[in-house]
Design a protein around this motif. Sequence first.
Motif, mmCIF file in Angstrom:
data_model
loop_
_atom_site.group_PDB
_atom_site.id
_atom_site.type_symbol
_atom_site.label_atom_id
_atom_site.label_comp_id
_atom_site.label_asym_id
_atom_site.label_seq_id
_atom_site.Cartn_x
_atom_site.Cartn_y
_atom_site.Cartn_z
ATOM 1 N N ALA A 70 0.948 -1.342 -0.022
ATOM 2 C CA ALA A 70 0.004 0.172 0.120
ATOM 3 C C ALA A 70 0.812 1.167 0.015
ATOM 4 O O ALA A 70 2.051 1.195 0.306
ATOM 5 C CB ALA A 70 -0.880 -0.132 1.442
ATOM 6 N N ASN A 71 0.503 2.431 -0.374
ATOM 7 C CA ASN A 71 1.265 3.673 -0.225
ATOM 8 C C ASN A 71 0.559 4.581 0.747
ATOM 9 O O ASN A 71 0.401 5.466 0.479
ATOM 10 C CB ASN A 71 1.027 4.466 -1.841
ATOM 11 C CG ASN A 71 1.896 5.498 -1.862
ATOM 12 O OD1 ASN A 71 2.844 5.316 -1.346
ATOM 13 N ND2 ASN A 71 1.560 6.304 -3.108
ATOM 14 N N TRP A 72 0.835 3.831 2.026
ATOM 15 C CA TRP A 72 0.323 4.729 3.160
ATOM 16 C C TRP A 72 1.616 5.332 3.638
ATOM 17 O O TRP A 72 2.560 4.961 3.733
ATOM 18 C CB TRP A 72 -0.012 3.709 4.115
ATOM 19 C CG TRP A 72 -1.342 3.047 3.733
ATOM 20 C CD1 TRP A 72 -2.111 3.309 2.709
ATOM 21 C CD2 TRP A 72 -1.798 1.755 4.455
ATOM 22 N NE1 TRP A 72 -3.003 2.341 2.675
ATOM 23 C CE2 TRP A 72 -2.844 1.440 3.661
ATOM 24 C CE3 TRP A 72 -1.315 1.153 5.500
ATOM 25 C CZ2 TRP A 72 -3.859 0.225 4.173
ATOM 26 C CZ3 TRP A 72 -2.092 0.008 5.951
ATOM 27 C CH2 TRP A 72 -3.202 -0.612 5.119
ATOM 28 N N ARG A 73 1.732 6.810 4.175
ATOM 29 C CA ARG A 73 2.470 7.440 4.666
ATOM 30 C C ARG A 73 2.109 7.891 6.208
ATOM 31 O O ARG A 73 3.198 7.663 6.994
ATOM 32 C CB ARG A 73 2.691 8.897 3.854
ATOM 33 C CG ARG A 73 3.088 8.500 2.595
ATOM 34 C CD ARG A 73 4.701 8.003 2.304
ATOM 35 N NE ARG A 73 5.593 9.104 2.883
ATOM 36 C CZ ARG A 73 6.590 8.496 3.489
ATOM 37 N NH1 ARG A 73 6.843 7.461 3.747
ATOM 38 N NH2 ARG A 73 7.652 9.433 3.947
ATOM 39 N N THR A 74 0.967 8.131 6.435
ATOM 40 C CA THR A 74 0.639 8.402 7.760
ATOM 41 C C THR A 74 -0.650 7.972 8.177
ATOM 42 O O THR A 74 -1.527 7.934 7.244
ATOM 43 C CB THR A 74 0.728 9.870 8.197
ATOM 44 O OG1 THR A 74 0.016 10.625 7.544
ATOM 45 C CG2 THR A 74 2.129 10.292 8.010
ATOM 46 N N LEU A 75 -1.213 7.859 9.359
ATOM 47 C CA LEU A 75 -2.285 7.387 9.708
ATOM 48 C C LEU A 75 -2.704 8.429 10.977
ATOM 49 O O LEU A 75 -1.736 8.022 12.100
ATOM 50 C CB LEU A 75 -2.835 5.812 10.064
ATOM 51 C CG LEU A 75 -3.966 5.458 10.037
ATOM 52 C CD1 LEU A 75 -5.096 5.918 9.037
ATOM 53 C CD2 LEU A 75 -4.020 3.959 10.383
ATOM 54 N N ALA A 76 -3.804 9.043 11.121
ATOM 55 C CA ALA A 76 -4.121 9.546 12.371
ATOM 56 C C ALA A 76 -3.966 8.483 13.616
ATOM 57 O O ALA A 76 -4.589 7.375 13.614
ATOM 58 C CB ALA A 76 -5.470 10.222 12.384
#
Length: 170
Positions: free
Chosen positions: A67-73
């Motif tokens: 996946a192309n996730w950078r940040t998550l709250a």
Amino acid sequence: ATQAAFPVPEGEDDRLAAVREYDVDALAAEETFGRLTALIASHFDIDVAFVGLVDEHDEQFVACEGANWRTLAREDSICTHTILSDEVMVIEDTREDPRFSANDRLVELGIRSYAGARITDEAGHSLGAVCCIDDEPRSYTRAEREDLRRFADEVEEQLSLRRRVGAGAD
């Protein structure tokens, strides 16, 4: 103080100071973490594997395979709970867990099952987690949990090495 929408570990100020010692962007440029998450995804035959560091408001991904996730709250992050315990945390089905069943962000991201192992620094501060994500419910055997713990140990060693090398460069 306002009540956070997530559980906060004891010694949170010290923990946050420890997390700040790492430059996530510099770590993300390291091929080591990308190789490790690719290995984890392949080993467990899952959709997504990542290494995330949990700061005050967000989880920042050092590496994320699948996946192309950078940040998550932080309030949406399952790792917020993982960093509270030495145990590998497994959520076989996020829709069945009252802590996460109403979390629309997890649904958006296709996070249906989760396994995470906490990563700590040499002083024992929780930095974040190494995680396995899949879009369908799944369980993890004791052997798989032990493997995930070993992957997390490897990440801890790599982070420690990067910090020592960085300290020597000053």
